[in-house]
Design a protein around this motif. Structure first.
Motif, PDB file in Angstrom:
ATOM      1  N   ARG A  80      56.461 -27.821  11.321  1.00 49.58           N
ATOM      2  CA  ARG A  80      55.988 -26.437  11.378  1.00 49.58           C
ATOM      3  C   ARG A  80      56.013 -25.907  12.810  1.00 49.58           C
ATOM      4  NH1 ARG A  80      51.607 -24.727  11.203  1.00 49.58           N
ATOM      5  NH2 ARG A  80      50.289 -26.535  11.342  1.00 49.58           N
TER       6      ARG A  80
ATOM      7  N   ARG B  79      49.609 -22.741   3.083  1.00 50.86           N
ATOM      8  CA  ARG B  79      51.046 -22.709   3.340  1.00 50.86           C
ATOM      9  C   ARG B  79      51.817 -23.180   2.116  1.00 50.86           C
ATOM     10  NH1 ARG B  79      48.440 -25.172   7.634  1.00 50.86           N
ATOM     11  NH2 ARG B  79      48.582 -23.981   9.560  1.00 50.86           N
TER      12      ARG B  79
ATOM     13  N   THR C 192      51.808 -28.415   1.126  1.00 47.66           N
ATOM     14  CA  THR C 192      52.030 -29.389   2.195  1.00 47.66           C
ATOM     15  C   THR C 192      52.065 -30.807   1.620  1.00 47.66           C
ATOM     16  OG1 THR C 192      50.980 -27.945   3.815  1.00 47.66           O
ATOM     17  CG2 THR C 192      51.120 -30.282   4.373  1.00 47.66           C
TER      18      THR C 192
ATOM     19  N   MET D   7      58.242 -21.598   6.336  1.00 48.31           N
ATOM     20  CA  MET D   7      57.117 -21.672   5.408  1.00 48.31           C
ATOM     21  C   MET D   7      56.585 -20.275   5.195  1.00 48.31           C
ATOM     22  SD  MET D   7      53.767 -22.724   7.402  1.00 48.31           S
ATOM     23  CE  MET D   7      53.075 -21.394   8.339  1.00 48.31           C
TER      24      MET D   7
END
Length: 90
Positions: free
Chosen positions: A42, A56, A24, A48
């Motif tokens: 997201r 993630r 991220t 992802m």
């Protein structure tokens, strides 16, 4: 071990057909956006993958394609609103 740039990692992985996955924070830095923005992406369907531990990872090519699609959709919405606005004034 020396830190590798994204380009260096991509070059190393290229023969395998794989692409580096970004955290991220790396995604934020690449696009120069806030954590809030990444979280909104997201929520709106940004591609992802989850890895063990619930963290993630983002495939840069997939995110770029998703963002391009979002921009295209937004342009279509703006064009439709403009058409309706012109028609309403006529």
């Amino acid at each position: 071990m020396t830190a590798q740039t994204l380009a260096e990692r991509a070059e190393i992985l290229a023969p395998t057909g794989l692409q580096p996955m970004l955290t991220t924070d790396q995604l934020r830095a690449y696009f120069g956006v806030s954590l809030w923005t990444v979280n909104e992406w997201r929520k709106n369907g940004c591609p992802m993958e989850r890895i063990p531990g619930g963290r993630r990872r983002f495939n840069l090519a997939d995110v770029k394609a998703w963002l391009a699609e979002q921009a295209e959709d937004a342009a279509q919405v703006r064009a439709e609103v403009a058409r309706k606005g012109v028609a309403a004034r006529a």
